[in-house]
Scaffold this motif. Structure first.
Motif, PDB file in Angstrom:
ATOM      1  N   ILE A   1      -2.105   5.408 -12.234  1.00 48.51           N
ATOM      2  CA  ILE A   1      -3.205   4.473 -11.964  1.00 48.51           C
ATOM      3  C   ILE A   1      -2.657   3.124 -11.499  1.00 48.51           C
ATOM      4  CG2 ILE A   1      -5.150   3.213 -12.973  1.00 48.51           C
ATOM      5  CD1 ILE A   1      -5.532   5.580 -14.871  1.00 48.51           C
ATOM      6  N   SER A   2      -1.510   2.705 -12.066  1.00 47.77           N
ATOM      7  CA  SER A   2      -0.911   1.431 -11.637  1.00 47.77           C
ATOM      8  C   SER A   2      -0.513   1.501 -10.165  1.00 47.77           C
ATOM      9  CB  SER A   2       0.301   1.082 -12.513  1.00 47.77           C
ATOM     10  OG  SER A   2       1.443   1.855 -12.153  1.00 47.77           O
ATOM     11  N   GLY A   3      -0.054   2.676  -9.717  1.00 47.35           N
ATOM     12  CA  GLY A   3       0.282   2.851  -8.305  1.00 47.35           C
ATOM     13  C   GLY A   3      -0.946   2.701  -7.416  1.00 47.35           C
ATOM     14  N   ILE A   4      -2.063   3.272  -7.863  1.00 55.00           N
ATOM     15  CA  ILE A   4      -3.325   3.152  -7.118  1.00 55.00           C
ATOM     16  C   ILE A   4      -3.760   1.689  -7.058  1.00 55.00           C
ATOM     17  CG2 ILE A   4      -5.777   3.773  -7.113  1.00 55.00           C
ATOM     18  CD1 ILE A   4      -4.933   6.436  -8.461  1.00 55.00           C
ATOM     19  N   LEU A   5      -3.591   0.979  -8.187  1.00 58.32           N
ATOM     20  CA  LEU A   5      -3.963  -0.434  -8.239  1.00 58.32           C
ATOM     21  C   LEU A   5      -3.111  -1.270  -7.290  1.00 58.32           C
ATOM     22  CD1 LEU A   5      -4.479  -0.805 -12.090  1.00 58.32           C
ATOM     23  CD2 LEU A   5      -6.253  -1.024 -10.334  1.00 58.32           C
ATOM     24  N   MET A   6      -1.823  -0.920  -7.175  1.00 62.87           N
ATOM     25  CA  MET A   6      -0.956  -1.653  -6.246  1.00 62.87           C
ATOM     26  C   MET A   6      -1.412  -1.415  -4.808  1.00 62.87           C
ATOM     27  SD  MET A   6       3.180  -1.730  -5.950  1.00 62.87           S
ATOM     28  CE  MET A   6       3.981  -3.072  -5.064  1.00 62.87           C
ATOM     29  N   PHE A   7      -1.795  -0.176  -4.514  1.00 63.73           N
ATOM     30  CA  PHE A   7      -2.324   0.138  -3.185  1.00 63.73           C
ATOM     31  C   PHE A   7      -3.559  -0.717  -2.894  1.00 63.73           C
ATOM     32  CE2 PHE A   7      -5.430   2.315  -0.583  1.00 63.73           C
ATOM     33  CZ  PHE A   7      -4.698   2.690   0.539  1.00 63.73           C
ATOM     34  N   LEU A   8      -4.465  -0.794  -3.861  1.00 68.88           N
ATOM     35  CA  LEU A   8      -5.697  -1.563  -3.687  1.00 68.88           C
ATOM     36  C   LEU A   8      -5.422  -3.060  -3.567  1.00 68.88           C
ATOM     37  CD1 LEU A   8      -8.029   0.296  -6.222  1.00 68.88           C
ATOM     38  CD2 LEU A   8      -8.087   0.420  -3.718  1.00 68.88           C
ATOM     39  N   ALA A   9      -4.431  -3.556  -4.340  1.00 71.95           N
ATOM     40  CA  ALA A   9      -4.074  -4.984  -4.265  1.00 71.95           C
ATOM     41  C   ALA A   9      -3.541  -5.334  -2.884  1.00 71.95           C
ATOM     42  CB  ALA A   9      -3.040  -5.318  -5.331  1.00 71.95           C
ATOM     43  N   GLY A  10      -2.860  -4.367  -2.237  1.00 75.75           N
ATOM     44  CA  GLY A  10      -2.379  -4.593  -0.877  1.00 75.75           C
ATOM     45  C   GLY A  10      -3.503  -4.491   0.140  1.00 75.75           C
TER      46      GLY A  10
ATOM     47  N   MET B   1       0.826  -1.207   0.000  1.00 76.46           N
ATOM     48  CA  MET B   1       0.000   0.000   0.000  1.00 76.46           C
ATOM     49  C   MET B   1       0.866   1.264   0.000  1.00 76.46           C
ATOM     50  SD  MET B   1      -3.350  -0.875   2.343  1.00 76.46           S
ATOM     51  CE  MET B   1      -2.481  -1.567   3.749  1.00 76.46           C
ATOM     52  N   ILE B   2       1.895   1.273   0.839  1.00 78.10           N
ATOM     53  CA  ILE B   2       2.791   2.438   0.883  1.00 78.10           C
ATOM     54  C   ILE B   2       3.519   2.592  -0.448  1.00 78.10           C
ATOM     55  CG2 ILE B   2       4.806   3.472   2.005  1.00 78.10           C
ATOM     56  CD1 ILE B   2       4.004   1.965   4.557  1.00 78.10           C
ATOM     57  N   THR B   3       3.987   1.470  -0.999  1.00 79.38           N
ATOM     58  CA  THR B   3       4.692   1.496  -2.284  1.00 79.38           C
ATOM     59  C   THR B   3       3.784   2.018  -3.385  1.00 79.38           C
ATOM     60  OG1 THR B   3       6.074  -0.388  -1.631  1.00 79.38           O
ATOM     61  CG2 THR B   3       5.939   0.104  -3.980  1.00 79.38           C
ATOM     62  N   GLY B   4       2.509   1.620  -3.372  1.00 77.09           N
ATOM     63  CA  GLY B   4       1.569   2.091  -4.378  1.00 77.09           C
ATOM     64  C   GLY B   4       1.439   3.609  -4.373  1.00 77.09           C
ATOM     65  N   ILE B   5       1.349   4.187  -3.184  1.00 80.14           N
ATOM     66  CA  ILE B   5       1.260   5.649  -3.068  1.00 80.14           C
ATOM     67  C   ILE B   5       2.532   6.308  -3.591  1.00 80.14           C
ATOM     68  CG2 ILE B   5       1.096   7.569  -1.434  1.00 80.14           C
ATOM     69  CD1 ILE B   5      -0.581   5.691   0.360  1.00 80.14           C
ATOM     70  N   LEU B   6       3.685   5.748  -3.227  1.00 78.83           N
ATOM     71  CA  LEU B   6       4.971   6.303  -3.668  1.00 78.83           C
ATOM     72  C   LEU B   6       5.135   6.181  -5.180  1.00 78.83           C
ATOM     73  CD1 LEU B   6       7.257   4.934  -0.802  1.00 78.83           C
ATOM     74  CD2 LEU B   6       6.684   7.337  -1.235  1.00 78.83           C
ATOM     75  N   LEU B   7       4.644   5.077  -5.769  1.00 79.01           N
ATOM     76  CA  LEU B   7       4.734   4.906  -7.216  1.00 79.01           C
ATOM     77  C   LEU B   7       3.903   5.962  -7.940  1.00 79.01           C
ATOM     78  CD1 LEU B   7       4.634   1.045  -7.852  1.00 79.01           C
ATOM     79  CD2 LEU B   7       6.565   2.605  -8.124  1.00 79.01           C
ATOM     80  N   ALA B   8       2.714   6.239  -7.425  1.00 81.88           N
ATOM     81  CA  ALA B   8       1.878   7.272  -8.031  1.00 81.88           C
ATOM     82  C   ALA B   8       2.598   8.620  -8.008  1.00 81.88           C
ATOM     83  CB  ALA B   8       0.538   7.357  -7.306  1.00 81.88           C
TER      84      ALA B   8
ATOM     85  N   HIS C   1      -8.948  -9.573  -6.176  1.00 78.95           N
ATOM     86  CA  HIS C   1      -7.515  -9.386  -5.899  1.00 78.95           C
ATOM     87  C   HIS C   1      -6.668  -9.729  -7.126  1.00 78.95           C
ATOM     88  CE1 HIS C   1      -3.901  -9.171  -3.384  1.00 78.95           C
ATOM     89  NE2 HIS C   1      -3.468 -10.207  -4.100  1.00 78.95           N
ATOM     90  N   LEU C   2      -7.001 -10.829  -7.791  1.00 80.96           N
ATOM     91  CA  LEU C   2      -6.264 -11.234  -8.989  1.00 80.96           C
ATOM     92  C   LEU C   2      -6.421 -10.200 -10.097  1.00 80.96           C
ATOM     93  CD1 LEU C   2      -4.608 -13.305 -10.574  1.00 80.96           C
ATOM     94  CD2 LEU C   2      -6.759 -14.452 -11.172  1.00 80.96           C
ATOM     95  N   GLN C   3      -7.622  -9.672 -10.262  1.00 81.66           N
ATOM     96  CA  GLN C   3      -7.874  -8.666 -11.294  1.00 81.66           C
ATOM     97  C   GLN C   3      -7.051  -7.408 -11.045  1.00 81.66           C
ATOM     98  OE1 GLN C   3     -12.117  -8.340 -10.892  1.00 81.66           O
ATOM     99  NE2 GLN C   3     -12.541  -9.956 -12.394  1.00 81.66           N
ATOM    100  N   LEU C   4      -6.962  -7.000  -9.786  1.00 77.73           N
ATOM    101  CA  LEU C   4      -6.159  -5.818  -9.440  1.00 77.73           C
ATOM    102  C   LEU C   4      -4.683  -6.050  -9.758  1.00 77.73           C
ATOM    103  CD1 LEU C   4      -7.796  -4.872  -6.012  1.00 77.73           C
ATOM    104  CD2 LEU C   4      -7.919  -3.542  -8.127  1.00 77.73           C
ATOM    105  N   SER C   5      -4.193  -7.247  -9.448  1.00 76.31           N
ATOM    106  CA  SER C   5      -2.786  -7.570  -9.705  1.00 76.31           C
ATOM    107  C   SER C   5      -2.489  -7.596 -11.204  1.00 76.31           C
ATOM    108  CB  SER C   5      -2.436  -8.927  -9.082  1.00 76.31           C
ATOM    109  OG  SER C   5      -2.609  -8.902  -7.686  1.00 76.31           O
ATOM    110  N   VAL C   6      -3.393  -8.198 -11.981  1.00 78.05           N
ATOM    111  CA  VAL C   6      -3.207  -8.272 -13.428  1.00 78.05           C
ATOM    112  C   VAL C   6      -3.249  -6.872 -14.038  1.00 78.05           C
ATOM    113  CG1 VAL C   6      -4.263  -9.045 -15.589  1.00 78.05           C
ATOM    114  CG2 VAL C   6      -4.096 -10.619 -13.653  1.00 78.05           C
ATOM    115  N   LEU C   7      -4.190  -6.053 -13.585  1.00 77.79           N
ATOM    116  CA  LEU C   7      -4.291  -4.681 -14.100  1.00 77.79           C
ATOM    117  C   LEU C   7      -3.059  -3.858 -13.727  1.00 77.79           C
ATOM    118  CD1 LEU C   7      -8.056  -3.824 -13.467  1.00 77.79           C
ATOM    119  CD2 LEU C   7      -6.897  -4.004 -15.689  1.00 77.79           C
ATOM    120  N   TYR C   8      -2.504  -4.116 -12.547  1.00 79.98           N
ATOM    121  CA  TYR C   8      -1.281  -3.407 -12.129  1.00 79.98           C
ATOM    122  C   TYR C   8      -0.148  -3.678 -13.108  1.00 79.98           C
ATOM    123  CZ  TYR C   8       3.223  -2.841  -9.895  1.00 79.98           C
ATOM    124  OH  TYR C   8       4.535  -2.521  -9.656  1.00 79.98           O
ATOM    125  N   PHE C   9       0.076  -4.956 -13.442  1.00 77.80           N
ATOM    126  CA  PHE C   9       1.145  -5.296 -14.375  1.00 77.80           C
ATOM    127  C   PHE C   9       0.839  -4.770 -15.778  1.00 77.80           C
ATOM    128  CE2 PHE C   9       2.504  -8.580 -11.261  1.00 77.80           C
ATOM    129  CZ  PHE C   9       3.859  -8.319 -11.270  1.00 77.80           C
TER     130      PHE C   9
END
Length: 204
Positions: free
Chosen positions: A89-98, A53-60, A108-116
């Motif tokens: 948006i990928s950063g937000i998706l990583m946050f949501l996947a966490g 979640m923290i990484t997702g915010i930092l990526l954004a 959860h799988l959909q969020l991970s696939v969309l992140y990549f």
């Protein structure tokens, strides 16, 4: 700084999570996301998910900071803008996947696939926008292209019902390497701009 911190936070929290299941750790038969599964890793899953979640915010924030690379070229700026948007948006998706439990499937799988998937387009657009610029390193571009190729291998393996576990590991850490190198180049760009501004002010 957000790019550097995203790498440090993700690696640190992932290592904390791995510590609690070190006796079963294997990049050949464990998905990265397994560290965030409270069934697979009941003592350490909270570290991995919090780190994600923290990484997702930092990526954004990292992708937003790449707006500093804007040039006089409309084509480059359009590609850069597309990369910043998809990357943010990928950063937000990583946050949501966490945040979303691994048991909440298929979400959860959909969020991970969309992140990549969005990370793939973000790197592609940004590499197209910055390739050839003096301060964007050749190593950065090469790692970016390598990450794109690994993401395709990951996608096709998944579509062919081959569990691409090791491909996910390579893709994830290639992406982190690209982020680190891009952050380095962005830092160099920022220093160049800071050097030029005082000189212009003195001439004025």
């Amino acid at each position: 700084m957000a790019g550097y911190l995203s790498i440090i936070i993700f690696c640190l929290f992932s290592l904390l999570s791995v510590y609690f299941m070190w006796d079963r750790f294997s990049p050949f038969d464990m998905w990265i996301g397994d560290f965030g599964d409270d069934t697979e890793n009941p003592a350490g899953y909270v570290f991995y998910n919090t780190g994600s979640m923290i990484t997702g915010i930092l990526l954004a924030l990292f992708y937003l900071g790449l707006s500093e690379w804007r040039t006089d070229s409309r084509i480059r700026n359009f590609s850069l803008g597309a990369g910043i948007l998809t990357g943010g948006i990928s950063g937000i998706l990583m946050f949501l996947a966490g945040y979303v439990s691994t048991h909440e499937q298929p979400l959860h799988l959909q969020l991970s696939v969309l992140y990549f998937a969005l990370s793939f387009f973000a790197i592609m657009f940004i590499c197209l926008a910055l390739a050839g610029l003096p301060l964007y390193g050749e190593a950065t571009l090469c790692i970016g292209v390598t990450t794109l190729a690994l993401t395709l291998v990951l996608a096709f393996s998944y579509l062919l019902d081959i569990e691409p576990i090791i491909a996910e590991w390579f893709t994830g850490f290639a992406l982190l390497t690209w982020i680190g190198l891009t952050a380095r180049d962005s830092f160099t760009l920022s220093r160049e701009k800071d050097t030029v501004k005082p000189a212009v002010s003195m001439q004025a």
